[in-house]
Write an enzyme that holds these catalytic residues in place. Structure first.
Site, PDB file in Angstrom:
ATOM      1  N   HIS A  72     -33.804 -48.399 -33.843  1.00  0.00           N
ATOM      2  CA  HIS A  72     -33.216 -48.654 -32.538  1.00  0.00           C
ATOM      3  C   HIS A  72     -33.964 -49.253 -31.449  1.00  0.00           C
ATOM      4  CE1 HIS A  72     -28.997 -46.811 -32.643  1.00  0.00           C
ATOM      5  NE2 HIS A  72     -29.325 -47.123 -33.704  1.00  0.00           N
ATOM      6  N   TYR A 202     -26.124 -43.505 -22.545  1.00  0.00           N
ATOM      7  CA  TYR A 202     -26.282 -42.402 -21.545  1.00  0.00           C
ATOM      8  C   TYR A 202     -25.341 -42.756 -20.376  1.00  0.00           C
ATOM      9  CZ  TYR A 202     -30.349 -40.847 -24.359  1.00  0.00           C
ATOM     10  OH  TYR A 202     -30.929 -40.290 -25.464  1.00  0.00           O
ATOM     11  N   PRO A 294     -31.608 -31.396 -23.788  1.00  0.00           N
ATOM     12  CA  PRO A 294     -31.857 -32.516 -24.964  1.00  0.00           C
ATOM     13  C   PRO A 294     -31.720 -33.796 -24.517  1.00  0.00           C
ATOM     14  CG  PRO A 294     -29.732 -31.124 -24.748  1.00  0.00           C
ATOM     15  CD  PRO A 294     -30.472 -30.562 -23.882  1.00  0.00           C
ATOM     16  N   LYS A 298     -36.438 -35.014 -26.954  1.00  0.00           N
ATOM     17  CA  LYS A 298     -37.705 -34.694 -27.186  1.00  0.00           C
ATOM     18  C   LYS A 298     -37.970 -33.390 -27.882  1.00  0.00           C
ATOM     19  CE  LYS A 298     -39.726 -38.269 -25.653  1.00  0.00           C
ATOM     20  NZ  LYS A 298     -39.091 -39.132 -26.680  1.00  0.00           N
ATOM     21  N   TYR A 386     -39.834 -42.254 -23.980  1.00  0.00           N
ATOM     22  CA  TYR A 386     -38.573 -42.282 -24.692  1.00  0.00           C
ATOM     23  C   TYR A 386     -39.277 -42.491 -26.278  1.00  0.00           C
ATOM     24  CZ  TYR A 386     -33.871 -42.401 -26.628  1.00  0.00           C
ATOM     25  OH  TYR A 386     -32.745 -42.091 -27.086  1.00  0.00           O
TER      26      TYR A 386
HETATM   27  P1  FAD Z   1     -35.340 -24.492 -35.255  1.00  0.00           P
HETATM   28  O1  FAD Z   1     -34.749 -25.764 -35.432  1.00  0.00           O
HETATM   29  O2  FAD Z   1     -34.620 -23.540 -34.438  1.00  0.00           O
HETATM   30  O3  FAD Z   1     -35.643 -23.523 -36.633  1.00  0.00           O
HETATM   31  C1  FAD Z   1     -36.107 -22.185 -36.427  1.00  0.00           C
HETATM   32  C2  FAD Z   1     -35.858 -21.585 -37.868  1.00  0.00           C
HETATM   33  O4  FAD Z   1     -36.314 -20.183 -37.813  1.00  0.00           O
HETATM   34  C3  FAD Z   1     -34.272 -21.291 -38.085  1.00  0.00           C
HETATM   35  O5  FAD Z   1     -33.944 -21.932 -39.329  1.00  0.00           O
HETATM   36  C4  FAD Z   1     -33.877 -19.821 -37.935  1.00  0.00           C
HETATM   37  O6  FAD Z   1     -32.849 -19.604 -38.668  1.00  0.00           O
HETATM   38  C5  FAD Z   1     -35.352 -19.467 -38.319  1.00  0.00           C
HETATM   39  N1  FAD Z   1     -35.340 -18.175 -37.906  1.00  0.00           N
HETATM   40  C6  FAD Z   1     -35.288 -17.779 -36.490  1.00  0.00           C
HETATM   41  N2  FAD Z   1     -35.668 -16.310 -36.354  1.00  0.00           N
HETATM   42  C7  FAD Z   1     -36.444 -16.060 -37.493  1.00  0.00           C
HETATM   43  C8  FAD Z   1     -36.524 -14.796 -37.887  1.00  0.00           C
HETATM   44  N3  FAD Z   1     -36.844 -13.791 -37.199  1.00  0.00           N
HETATM   45  N4  FAD Z   1     -37.295 -14.468 -39.291  1.00  0.00           N
HETATM   46  C9  FAD Z   1     -37.177 -15.790 -40.205  1.00  0.00           C
HETATM   47  N5  FAD Z   1     -36.531 -17.018 -39.765  1.00  0.00           N
HETATM   48  C10 FAD Z   1     -36.148 -17.125 -38.487  1.00  0.00           C
HETATM   49  N6  FAD Z   1     -34.522 -32.943 -30.382  1.00  0.00           N
HETATM   50  C11 FAD Z   1     -34.954 -34.190 -30.514  1.00  0.00           C
HETATM   51  O7  FAD Z   1     -36.330 -34.195 -30.726  1.00  0.00           O
HETATM   52  N7  FAD Z   1     -34.015 -35.196 -30.337  1.00  0.00           N
HETATM   53  C12 FAD Z   1     -32.875 -35.167 -30.076  1.00  0.00           C
HETATM   54  O8  FAD Z   1     -32.259 -36.192 -30.166  1.00  0.00           O
HETATM   55  C13 FAD Z   1     -32.118 -33.751 -30.148  1.00  0.00           C
HETATM   56  N8  FAD Z   1     -31.228 -33.599 -29.942  1.00  0.00           N
HETATM   57  C14 FAD Z   1     -30.701 -32.334 -29.728  1.00  0.00           C
HETATM   58  C15 FAD Z   1     -29.188 -32.029 -29.358  1.00  0.00           C
HETATM   59  C16 FAD Z   1     -28.806 -31.054 -29.487  1.00  0.00           C
HETATM   60  C17 FAD Z   1     -27.372 -30.595 -29.250  1.00  0.00           C
HETATM   61  C18 FAD Z   1     -29.670 -29.760 -29.394  1.00  0.00           C
HETATM   62  C19 FAD Z   1     -28.955 -28.240 -29.501  1.00  0.00           C
HETATM   63  C20 FAD Z   1     -31.049 -29.961 -29.775  1.00  0.00           C
HETATM   64  C21 FAD Z   1     -31.587 -31.089 -29.707  1.00  0.00           C
HETATM   65  N9  FAD Z   1     -32.906 -31.561 -30.119  1.00  0.00           N
HETATM   66  C22 FAD Z   1     -33.156 -32.671 -30.074  1.00  0.00           C
HETATM   67  C23 FAD Z   1     -33.698 -30.307 -30.089  1.00  0.00           C
HETATM   68  C24 FAD Z   1     -34.063 -29.851 -31.709  1.00  0.00           C
HETATM   69  O9  FAD Z   1     -33.005 -29.654 -32.370  1.00  0.00           O
HETATM   70  C25 FAD Z   1     -34.981 -28.827 -31.770  1.00  0.00           C
HETATM   71  O10 FAD Z   1     -36.132 -29.001 -31.101  1.00  0.00           O
HETATM   72  C26 FAD Z   1     -35.528 -28.475 -33.400  1.00  0.00           C
HETATM   73  O11 FAD Z   1     -34.517 -27.861 -33.905  1.00  0.00           O
HETATM   74  C27 FAD Z   1     -36.702 -27.540 -33.350  1.00  0.00           C
HETATM   75  O12 FAD Z   1     -37.093 -27.356 -34.480  1.00  0.00           O
HETATM   76  P2  FAD Z   1     -37.802 -25.835 -34.910  1.00  0.00           P
HETATM   77  O13 FAD Z   1     -37.875 -25.908 -36.506  1.00  0.00           O
HETATM   78  O14 FAD Z   1     -38.892 -25.576 -33.985  1.00  0.00           O
HETATM   79  O15 FAD Z   1     -36.713 -24.621 -34.651  1.00  0.00           O
HETATM   80  C1  DHB Z   2     -28.753 -37.125 -29.554  1.00  0.00           C
HETATM   81  C2  DHB Z   2     -29.186 -36.245 -28.814  1.00  0.00           C
HETATM   82  C3  DHB Z   2     -29.814 -36.110 -27.485  1.00  0.00           C
HETATM   83  O1  DHB Z   2     -30.359 -35.300 -26.923  1.00  0.00           O
HETATM   84  C4  DHB Z   2     -30.454 -37.591 -27.466  1.00  0.00           C
HETATM   85  O2  DHB Z   2     -31.186 -37.728 -26.111  1.00  0.00           O
HETATM   86  C5  DHB Z   2     -30.046 -38.635 -28.062  1.00  0.00           C
HETATM   87  C6  DHB Z   2     -29.073 -38.340 -29.340  1.00  0.00           C
HETATM   88  C7  DHB Z   2     -27.907 -36.924 -30.885  1.00  0.00           C
HETATM   89  O3  DHB Z   2     -27.423 -35.773 -31.188  1.00  0.00           O
HETATM   90  O4  DHB Z   2     -27.794 -37.981 -31.635  1.00  0.00           O
END
Ligand code: FAD
Ligand code: DHB
Length: 391
Positions: A72, A202, A294, A298, A386
């Site tokens: 994009h 947005y 979100p 980031k 971004y």
């Molecule tokens: P997580 O994905 O939370 O993974 C952690 C893992 O550890 C999980 O699988 C969990 O089950 C496991 N765990 C937890 N506790 C324990 C334990 N005690 N023992 C063993 N395992 C455990 N980010 C972006 O960059 N761009 C986006 O567009 C974006 N959109 C988003 C939209 C939404 C609606 C949400 C909720 C988040 C969004 N994010 C976005 C954020 C992104 O999803 C998170 O930052 C990302 O998942 C972080 O990854 P992680 O592996 O650090 O943590």
């Molecule tokens: C999505 C989530 C976001 O937080 C964002 O800024 C853009 C896209 C998504 O889930 O598609």
């Protein structure tokens, strides 16, 4: 069992680091609390910076992303009663772009990559506990189906998300936490419908923020700002679409194709940082150490920069006996984390409706958007953040 690096958490952070280290001959294990299906059932991020996409390729897991992900070059902001302005990322960031590819798919690719290369993941690991972290022989205990296990290792990586055990195992006196909780959440719907726009929209609207995003040409992802008091069960699909339509510019709303939701959930909005990101031989990465609202897309991308720094630091330790990267990990990671915090806070503040705002603050908010689209410098700053600041 003995490994070099024990990684807690099988989300994108833990899997990516494990895969990168595994390809360099460094022995790791990933302990995940849930099943693989549970992890893959979470619908989260959709927008990847180039730095993250590059790491996926380096982990030899980028093939499907490059085939199916969409590049994009811009996105739209609806504001000022339905006016639609475009942020030309390519123009304002000096030729850069982002990749639209879902976190669910990317996580699946990482799991499949691990299976191909024989890397070890333990699912349904219960009561995971990192121990003796300030000694040079840390270990991690857990249970699986009531049987106790112990992993001896040289380093522990806490990649277990915001609610994980790793950050909590650092003594309170050693950790400083910064937090802002927003008085609203995002209600998200995934639907097998053609996206209303090929580029993300947005929306700043007096009824609240909305976002039109997508996962592919046939899979749409929409969000609306909702008060925290609402539960997901309070929202039928019809109620969601009705509220979304109210917030979209008229011509966009007229094009919207609705359908049954495949997934529907509410994510509360929170900013959070824990410092430092290291305690002895435990290193925190991703959501375990920091959360952003979100709006700026980031969260996952900031997890990606942590993994980049940690991967190179661990590699330098094993390859050259050079620990400078490990010593400097927390400082380097946090420097970039705070910039993502600032950007996410700015985007969130600019685009959401804050019920407690005074009329004066509402006017300032509208002026922020008016200024943005009148200033090449402001657009340049938005675009640079971004697409992703350099690692
Ligand atoms: P997580 O994905 O939370 O993974 C952690 C893992 O550890 C999980 O699988 C969990 O089950 C496991 N765990 C937890 N506790 C324990 C334990 N005690 N023992 C063993 N395992 C455990 N980010 C972006 O960059 N761009 C986006 O567009 C974006 N959109 C988003 C939209 C939404 C609606 C949400 C909720 C988040 C969004 N994010 C976005 C954020 C992104 O999803 C998170 O930052 C990302 O998942 C972080 O990854 P992680 O592996 O650090 O943590
Ligand atoms: C999505 C989530 C976001 O937080 C964002 O800024 C853009 C896209 C998504 O889930 O598609």
């Amino acid at each position: 069992m003995k490994v070099q690096v024990c990684i807690i958490g099988g989300g994108p952070s833990g899997l990516l680091l494990s895969q990168l280290l595994h390809l360099q001959g460094i022995n790791t294990i990933v302990l995940e609390r849930h099943t693989r299906d549970h992890v893959l059932g979470r619908i989260r991020a959709g927008v990847l910076e180039h730095g993250f996409a590059t790491l996926m390729r380096e982990a030899q897991c980028g093939e499907r992303m490059d085939r199916e992900g969409e590049i994009h070059h811009g996105f739209l902001i609806a504001h000022d009663g339905g006016r639609l302005d475009r942020v030309d990322l390519r123009k304002h960031s000096g030729g850069n772009s982002v990749m639209v590819y879902g976190q669910t798919e990317l996580t699946r690719d990482l799991y499949e990559g691990r299976e191909r290369s024989g890397a070890k993941t333990v699912f349904e690991a219960e009561d995971v506990a990192p121990r003796d972290l300030t000694s040079d022989r840390p270990y991690v205990t857990y249970r699986q189906k009531d049987e106790p296990f112990r992993i001896d290792c040289e380093f522990v990586v806490g990649a277990d998300g915001f609610h994980g055990v790793s950050r909590r195992s650092i003594p309170k006196s050693e950790l400083r936490e910064y937090e802002r909780v927003y008085p609203f959440g995002w209600l998200g719907v995934l639907s097998r419908t053609q996206p209303v726009s090929p580029e993300l929209i947005y929306v700043s609207h007096e009824r609240g923020f909305a976002l039109c995003s997508l996962r592919s040409k046939v899979l749409s992802r929409y969000y609306i700002q909702v008060p925290l008091a609402y539960r997901v069960d309070d929202w039928s699909d019809e109620a969601f679409w009705e509220e979304l339509v109210r917030r979209l510019p008229e011509d966009v709303a007229a094009r919207l194709i609705t359908g049954p939701s495949i997934e529907k959930s509410i994510a509360p909005l929170r900013s959070f940082v824990a410092e430092p990101m290291r305690h002895g031989r435990l290193f925190l990465a991703g959501d375990a150490a920091h959360i952003v609202p979100p709006t700026g897309a980031k969260g996952l991308n900031t997890a990606g920069s942590d993994i980049y720094y940690l991967y190179h630091a661990i590699l330098a330790h094993y390859r050259r006996g050079d620990d400078a990267g490990l010593e400097d990990y927390s400082r380097r990671a946090l420097a970039r984390v705070w910039k993502a915090q600032r950007f996410s806070w700015w985007m969130t503040t600019m685009l959401h409706r804050f019920p407690a705002n005074s009329p004066y603050e509402d006017r300032l908010q509208a002026t922020e958007l008016a200024y943005l689209f009148s200033s090449e410098t402001a657009l340049g700053s938005l675009a640079a953040n971004y697409v992703g600041l350099p690692f």
